[in-house]
Design an enzyme around this catalytic site. Sequence first.
Site, mmCIF file in Angstrom:
data_model
loop_
_atom_site.group_PDB
_atom_site.id
_atom_site.type_symbol
_atom_site.label_atom_id
_atom_site.label_comp_id
_atom_site.label_asym_id
_atom_site.label_seq_id
_atom_site.Cartn_x
_atom_site.Cartn_y
_atom_site.Cartn_z
ATOM 1 N N SER A 1 0.800 -1.236 0.000
ATOM 2 C CA SER A 1 0.000 0.000 0.000
ATOM 3 C C SER A 1 0.825 1.275 0.000
ATOM 4 O O SER A 1 0.270 2.364 -0.204
ATOM 5 C CB SER A 1 -0.933 0.030 1.211
ATOM 6 O OG SER A 1 -1.949 -0.922 1.076
ATOM 7 N N LYS B 1 0.346 3.446 -2.902
ATOM 8 C CA LYS B 1 -0.806 4.349 -3.012
ATOM 9 C C LYS B 1 -0.357 5.807 -2.920
ATOM 10 O O LYS B 1 -0.989 6.698 -3.488
ATOM 11 C CB LYS B 1 -1.821 4.041 -1.908
ATOM 12 C CG LYS B 1 -2.500 2.672 -2.031
ATOM 13 C CD LYS B 1 -3.404 2.405 -0.833
ATOM 14 C CE LYS B 1 -4.317 1.203 -0.998
ATOM 15 N NZ LYS B 1 -3.665 -0.104 -1.042
ATOM 16 N N TYR C 1 -3.601 -2.317 -10.450
ATOM 17 C CA TYR C 1 -3.555 -2.152 -8.998
ATOM 18 C C TYR C 1 -2.677 -3.229 -8.367
ATOM 19 O O TYR C 1 -1.816 -2.940 -7.524
ATOM 20 C CB TYR C 1 -4.980 -2.201 -8.441
ATOM 21 C CG TYR C 1 -5.054 -2.136 -6.944
ATOM 22 C CD1 TYR C 1 -4.903 -0.919 -6.271
ATOM 23 C CD2 TYR C 1 -5.255 -3.284 -6.186
ATOM 24 C CE1 TYR C 1 -4.961 -0.863 -4.888
ATOM 25 C CE2 TYR C 1 -5.319 -3.235 -4.802
ATOM 26 C CZ TYR C 1 -5.168 -2.024 -4.163
ATOM 27 O OH TYR C 1 -5.220 -1.969 -2.797
ATOM 28 N N TYR D 1 -4.265 3.000 7.873
ATOM 29 C CA TYR D 1 -5.479 2.219 8.064
ATOM 30 C C TYR D 1 -6.298 2.779 9.231
ATOM 31 O O TYR D 1 -6.465 3.982 9.355
ATOM 32 C CB TYR D 1 -5.138 0.731 8.263
ATOM 33 C CG TYR D 1 -4.219 0.187 7.199
ATOM 34 C CD1 TYR D 1 -4.543 0.342 5.840
ATOM 35 C CD2 TYR D 1 -3.044 -0.450 7.524
ATOM 36 C CE1 TYR D 1 -3.703 -0.150 4.858
ATOM 37 C CE2 TYR D 1 -2.201 -0.944 6.541
ATOM 38 C CZ TYR D 1 -2.537 -0.785 5.220
ATOM 39 O OH TYR D 1 -1.701 -1.260 4.252
ATOM 40 N N VAL E 1 1.244 -3.658 3.990
ATOM 41 C CA VAL E 1 1.254 -4.942 4.689
ATOM 42 C C VAL E 1 2.497 -5.777 4.378
ATOM 43 O O VAL E 1 2.669 -6.861 4.939
ATOM 44 C CB VAL E 1 -0.020 -5.784 4.413
ATOM 45 C CG1 VAL E 1 -1.248 -5.108 4.993
ATOM 46 C CG2 VAL E 1 -0.175 -6.075 2.941
#
Lengths: 303, 303, 303, 303
Positions: C63, C66, C188, C239, C257
């Site tokens: 992530s 992102k 993605y 998160y 993660v």
Amino acid sequence: MDYQAVLDEVAATVAPQVGRGQAAGYIPALAAVDLGGFGMAVADVDGSVTGVGDWEVPFSVQSISKTFSLALVLAQDGESLWRRVGREPSGTPFNSLVQLEYENGIPRNPFINAGALVVTDRLQSLTGDAGTAMLEFLRTQSDNTAVAFDPAVASSESEHGDRNAALAHFMASYGNLDNPVPTVLEHYFWQCSISMSCRDLALAGSFLARHGVGSDGSRLLPAREAKRINAVMLTCGTYDAAGDFAYRVGLPGKSGVGGGILAVVPGRCTLCVWSPGLDLRGNSVAGVAALDAFTSLTGWSVF
Amino acid sequence: MDYQAVLDEVAATVAPQVGRGQAAGYIPALAAVDLGGFGMAVADVDGSVTGVGDWEVPFSVQSISKTFSLALVLAQDGESLWRRVGREPSGTPFNSLVQLEYENGIPRNPFINAGALVVTDRLQSLTGDAGTAMLEFLRTQSDNTAVAFDPAVASSESEHGDRNAALAHFMASYGNLDNPVPTVLEHYFWQCSISMSCRDLALAGSFLARHGVGSDGSRLLPAREAKRINAVMLTCGTYDAAGDFAYRVGLPGKSGVGGGILAVVPGRCTLCVWSPGLDLRGNSVAGVAALDAFTSLTGWSVF
Amino acid sequence: MDYQAVLDEVAATVAPQVGRGQAAGYIPALAAVDLGGFGMAVADVDGSVTGVGDWEVPFSVQSISKTFSLALVLAQDGESLWRRVGREPSGTPFNSLVQLEYENGIPRNPFINAGALVVTDRLQSLTGDAGTAMLEFLRTQSDNTAVAFDPAVASSESEHGDRNAALAHFMASYGNLDNPVPTVLEHYFWQCSISMSCRDLALAGSFLARHGVGSDGSRLLPAREAKRINAVMLTCGTYDAAGDFAYRVGLPGKSGVGGGILAVVPGRCTLCVWSPGLDLRGNSVAGVAALDAFTSLTGWSVF
Amino acid sequence: MDYQAVLDEVAATVAPQVGRGQAAGYIPALAAVDLGGFGMAVADVDGSVTGVGDWEVPFSVQSISKTFSLALVLAQDGESLWRRVGREPSGTPFNSLVQLEYENGIPRNPFINAGALVVTDRLQSLTGDAGTAMLEFLRTQSDNTAVAFDPAVASSESEHGDRNAALAHFMASYGNLDNPVPTVLEHYFWQCSISMSCRDLALAGSFLARHGVGSDGSRLLPAREAKRINAVMLTCGTYDAAGDFAYRVGLPGKSGVGGGILAVVPGRCTLCVWSPGLDLRGNSVAGVAALDAFTSLTGWSVF
């Protein structure tokens, strides 16, 4: 139908389940109950009553009273109630505030606590004393002047009533209560704390099987309204287990955390069963099993 | 019962409501339908069929097919299905992902889309070809070999099927689908796209009124299972209006966004009504009114 | 600032925490990682890089990517992205579909999976090949042509990608994706599967500390936009632990993660720490502890 | 920094926005306010205060008081508060009961109403009189003995306080309040009804910019705790607009529906701005614009 034979067989069938489950833990006055009790009564539409076990022992009616407050309001006020409360299953546990918030203070149905608070509020406005109005109704219909509030239970409900107080204030914030919150709560707790036996409740609920005619022969409701209360009982009467109850038992029913369940075979009889051990969804373990056995033996599911 | 007279009176009563509401907008092949259609059929348990209006005109069965896929799985597989899908009302609109998330990929009941995808998945595992299995069942029970998929509707469903794809992938992420997502979706869309008339559907659903015996006289399901499907229809069959449908009509029913509703009077007859104008909750406006009129005229509510 | 001394002390402080937590279990290619790894790098705004431990060992960025896809879209497209994705903390676990449903397919922010899928969709529309665009950017900024996709991780993500597929189809049902769902998912998953070291990531994220100027001296974004990415990192980057991370660490940060965390001291330096053991909310146990130690030693919290 | 020049420019820039938005409608005593007011004050860490417009006009502090009750509890009680309240953004509107239910009566953070009720409950337990404790603190820190409760506002809050009563009873049902619900509500409403000017609030909040040292030179909190309050302000201080506020303004801030916003430039100054017209999320329209202009002019965003 030889009711006595059927009830005896039902009692024998469910005997191993009596004592299973747990008493309602959140109301101290109920938590102390002996789990070994079991009683069942049938009030035929002809007026006769038959029972087995502890069928004449009073217990705390709790949410079963919601059936009667709904009937009293519909009898006096007709369909206007439905502007303030829905009649759809709630799909979430019986105290949930979630749907109430998403639906702007309009409870899903009159049998979740929020909905019953609205019904009590309306009954209070209509009668000036909701608790007394219900008590008189139940005494007349059960032909038993000993039906009474249990002050220890009422006091216990009130002391542990923060969740219901939250529901009431929340609906008040949406303008969906006409009376002061403490008044509505007081009458709501009184109704829940009424003590009655299976015999009393089966008689008091006779109008549901007799299409609106009470056990004393007077018409309480139009036939159409009595049928509709049965419909709400079937879809919403047993907390988050209404689908499962319809699937297993197949009758309109309304349960209470005192361990009682009122059920209706339209046109034939009204049943009441009691045993205080509850399953995880708040319904009497032996009570559901007894109604399941009754419909299996008689074939009297509505389906 | 003079069904023809009753149906004629029902048709006259609801005529002003035909054309009201809107066609299902999200499936282009359905959005183009003429809103003026209305038909109704009754299949008595004696095997006779009576109809009024457009009762022999095929329409898209859509979610009514969920009743038949559930019956086929229960017939072959018994109660094990209930480990993968619940039987409680959903309490939220029919496509909702919310409860699915809170309940770890177990749909609330077999009549919301998520639940029907699980049923289709199971039927596919049991038969190797869920779509063909259902088609053969419906042709036999309706005694009509012309019952068929509508490829234009199936294609339209698939092209606009992102919400169902989301549901299927979401359940797959919880391990609640055994077959590949595209396979499950394909068979699901096929089932929804079957075209049948009121006559065909009333006959195909006869086993629900005949306690498990099909229109061809063969036993499809044990009586207990047939009753249970009726219970699920009553509590969950009309999207988020199940409580209201039980209140107004008082019969087990399953609706589809094609404008059809299948309803059951246990022990007496199976009904199917069709009119494509839908209310805000996805049920046929004239269809619900016709069933309401039917139970008022006959007194045949289960309550 | 003697970064080497600080990093050595940080590494010594957090040594007891290395190996705690669990590897990301839902992606098999990540679950097999050795939990004993730990590395940390600091890229000063002057262009120098300092590291400790496994700071040059590549790991799966997951992530953290992102952050870069958001920067690439804002660089090319400006503020129009915010019509399709919000910038508020999500308040629920990172994959939740609930808020997405209540907010009509508009993800809360670009750092939850749903939001990142929208950003990837936009990057794909802007570049025609989102995966390659990001790879080239990261190679340039980290001055390391060995930065690459890990095909085993990408394949593993895809095979276990039902939840992301559900999110993508769900947003597509609201019209919030322009490209086909499989294309968006492919790019993605590619982005998530890029392997980089702490050194590479600290350099690649230098523009966040340098007010929009990249490690190669070119201006990637206006200063205002770079500050705004930092703001989104601080409020939404870890998160459901963003509040706790701000409270303990006090820096903008984005975790993955794979066990990495990218953090920014605006005007001073960009940090990257890696250790694969995750806490219950998906953030590296030793990584959070290392950043906490770093800000305690330096006093460089933004607060 | 020439604060006067900056404030004058800010005031000129936002003048067109003064009067936009709406006054808080749900508290009658606030709904009557003139929307044309605007004031702003800066308290530098050196102790000087500069202002523009209505910077010495008292207004209702409302939720800004939550910052001070949090600081008072952390000062006396340290980190134990966090067992009873979280520090994550709420992700839903500020009065929501939904997350409170899903998280078993533990509010997400101390700046939503539920969380502030828990903080008030703790302050009451620690001091025996939460309202007076806060009033004395604010008078000392603002060096203004005229700071006082507005009894008309407190009474209005109480009369329209059903939602807060619902929150308090709901948490009490989870055992998360130590004092009686009416006591907690009374002190909570008092705190919200305090009247202060921008000057008073900027001084009272000086400890947030001075790393825990009050405007009177005494240490109120350890530096670490003061930084942490800033972190909670940034992630949770502006209702459901915290992400947007961080994005646009880039400073820790706490708003109130009286139209005030308290903001902090750590190490430099504390700001307070007031203008009563609110946006849809409950934050002052001109106030947010003024802080945005201030950070643009000074470059003093934390990012």
